[in-house]
Design a protein around this motif. Structure first.
Motif, PDB file in Angstrom:
ATOM      1  N   GLU A 216      -2.948  84.066 -39.019  1.00 24.70           N
ATOM      2  CA  GLU A 216      -3.045  85.515 -38.986  1.00 24.70           C
ATOM      3  C   GLU A 216      -2.324  86.162 -40.175  1.00 24.70           C
ATOM      4  O   GLU A 216      -2.872  87.027 -40.848  1.00 24.70           O
ATOM      5  CB  GLU A 216      -2.476  86.057 -37.671  1.00 24.70           C
ATOM      6  CG  GLU A 216      -2.660  87.553 -37.546  1.00 24.70           C
ATOM      7  CD  GLU A 216      -2.511  88.023 -36.115  1.00 24.70           C
ATOM      8  OE1 GLU A 216      -2.205  87.190 -35.239  1.00 24.70           O
ATOM      9  OE2 GLU A 216      -2.709  89.231 -35.880  1.00 24.70           O
TER      10      GLU A 216
ATOM     11  N   ASN B  25      -4.211  88.185 -43.228  1.00 24.88           N
ATOM     12  CA  ASN B  25      -3.878  89.576 -43.543  1.00 24.88           C
ATOM     13  C   ASN B  25      -3.524  89.732 -45.018  1.00 24.88           C
ATOM     14  O   ASN B  25      -3.945  90.682 -45.667  1.00 24.88           O
ATOM     15  CB  ASN B  25      -2.708  90.045 -42.671  1.00 24.88           C
ATOM     16  CG  ASN B  25      -3.134  90.317 -41.244  1.00 24.88           C
ATOM     17  OD1 ASN B  25      -4.296  90.606 -40.982  1.00 24.88           O
ATOM     18  ND2 ASN B  25      -2.201  90.204 -40.329  1.00 24.88           N
TER      19      ASN B  25
ATOM     20  N   ARG C 233      -6.751  89.411 -47.122  1.00 27.07           N
ATOM     21  CA  ARG C 233      -7.604  90.591 -47.051  1.00 27.07           C
ATOM     22  C   ARG C 233      -6.952  91.781 -47.754  1.00 27.07           C
ATOM     23  O   ARG C 233      -7.639  92.609 -48.368  1.00 27.07           O
ATOM     24  CB  ARG C 233      -7.925  90.913 -45.594  1.00 27.07           C
ATOM     25  CG  ARG C 233      -9.028  90.013 -45.033  1.00 27.07           C
ATOM     26  CD  ARG C 233      -9.095  90.035 -43.533  1.00 27.07           C
ATOM     27  NE  ARG C 233      -9.327  91.344 -42.983  1.00 27.07           N
ATOM     28  CZ  ARG C 233     -10.517  91.939 -42.929  1.00 27.07           C
ATOM     29  NH1 ARG C 233     -11.569  91.317 -43.411  1.00 27.07           N
ATOM     30  NH2 ARG C 233     -10.651  93.124 -42.414  1.00 27.07           N
ATOM     31  N   LEU C 234      -5.643  91.848 -47.681  1.00 25.29           N
ATOM     32  CA  LEU C 234      -4.933  92.901 -48.406  1.00 25.29           C
ATOM     33  C   LEU C 234      -5.175  92.755 -49.907  1.00 25.29           C
ATOM     34  O   LEU C 234      -5.433  93.737 -50.613  1.00 25.29           O
ATOM     35  CB  LEU C 234      -3.432  92.799 -48.093  1.00 25.29           C
ATOM     36  CG  LEU C 234      -2.511  93.853 -48.700  1.00 25.29           C
ATOM     37  CD1 LEU C 234      -2.843  95.226 -48.133  1.00 25.29           C
ATOM     38  CD2 LEU C 234      -1.057  93.512 -48.431  1.00 25.29           C
TER      39      LEU C 234
ATOM     40  N   THR D 240       3.284  94.198 -45.260  1.00 29.45           N
ATOM     41  CA  THR D 240       2.995  93.376 -44.082  1.00 29.45           C
ATOM     42  C   THR D 240       4.209  93.204 -43.171  1.00 29.45           C
ATOM     43  O   THR D 240       4.056  92.753 -42.034  1.00 29.45           O
ATOM     44  CB  THR D 240       2.508  91.979 -44.518  1.00 29.45           C
ATOM     45  OG1 THR D 240       3.516  91.370 -45.327  1.00 29.45           O
ATOM     46  CG2 THR D 240       1.224  92.073 -45.312  1.00 29.45           C
TER      47      THR D 240
ATOM     48  N   THR E 173      -9.335  90.478 -36.239  1.00 37.25           N
ATOM     49  CA  THR E 173      -8.610  89.423 -36.938  1.00 37.25           C
ATOM     50  C   THR E 173      -8.415  88.204 -36.053  1.00 37.25           C
ATOM     51  O   THR E 173      -8.557  87.066 -36.495  1.00 37.25           O
ATOM     52  CB  THR E 173      -7.239  89.943 -37.398  1.00 37.25           C
ATOM     53  OG1 THR E 173      -7.433  91.123 -38.168  1.00 37.25           O
ATOM     54  CG2 THR E 173      -6.518  88.919 -38.241  1.00 37.25           C
TER      55      THR E 173
END
Lengths: 116, 116
Positions: free
Chosen positions: A16, A20, A23-24, A42, B3
């Motif tokens: 996860e 993240n 994708r950021l 984050t 997600t």
DNA sequence: CGCGCATTTCGAATAGCGTGGAACCATGGA
DNA sequence: TCCATGGTTCCACGCTATTCGAAATGCGCG
């Protein structure tokens, strides 16, 4: 792309926190982001973030360059494309209606941003 | 796609054996393959295969149905498409040249099989 | 009903991953 | 040279995943 590379990339994304981050960076575009900014965005501890960025880097999904004291990370769009192409491979299986929507998705992605 | 679902699907695929199984099923098309045939094609022990098929099933990447004594597994093309779309999301990042090749890949996939 | 095939479930051993604290490099400025 | 900031490496701990053998289930056939 070989199976081994694909597994490495998928393993890197199968987390996860790393997903993240990736994708950021995809959203950040080719200019990338400084590690510190990623940490702030984050809320991840610096050492954990560094570890995860390294894993993404080894998997070929991000690139890094130093800019003064900061280190800038950016998504490796080429390898991202290769991974997607690998997953799409043989998706037709003689049934055009299966893979046709994939092309629609890709063009929709572009259409949403107004590209040709 | 959230997600969490994406991580589940990526985790399922981030395994050489399961990736092989999944790609085999993608190639097999919507009719799918019996578990025993998959075991013979991949040379995996039946119990290990069953475990991995279950993981793929829970992740939403394959579906199963019984046919007599055999259980037929097939790739879940819908969710496969959703996963790819999730990864493509925001890939433009204001730079059309980044995501344009993705559309080319998808249409190439179709072109290779001669679909419209 | 009872047998045999196809597949799944159980249980335990092993290995690998993820995390966080503390200490360690690298860079730029005074 | 000295300090402060930005990132990274080291290490130890707990947890989860993977694997296999062995036993159990579900199903069709005679």
């Amino acid at each position: 792309m070989e199976t081994g590379s694909a597994v490495a990339a998928l393993s890197a994304l199968a987390h996860e926190g790393r997903l993240n981050i990736f994708r950021l960076l995809v959203r950040a575009g080719p200019e990338g982001m400084a590690a510190g900014d990623i940490a702030r965005a984050t809320g991840v501890l610096p050492n954990t973030l560094s570890n995860n960025l390294n894993i993404l880097n080894v998997a070929g999904l991000v690139t890094s360059r130093r800019d003064g004291r900061s280190i800038i990370y950016a998504a490796a769009f080429d390898n991202m494309r290769r991974l997607l192409a690998f997953l799409m491979e043989d998706c037709c299986a003689g049934k055009p209606e299966i893979c046709a929507p994939l092309a629609a998705i890709a063009s929709q992605c572009c259409a949403a941003e107004g590209c040709a």
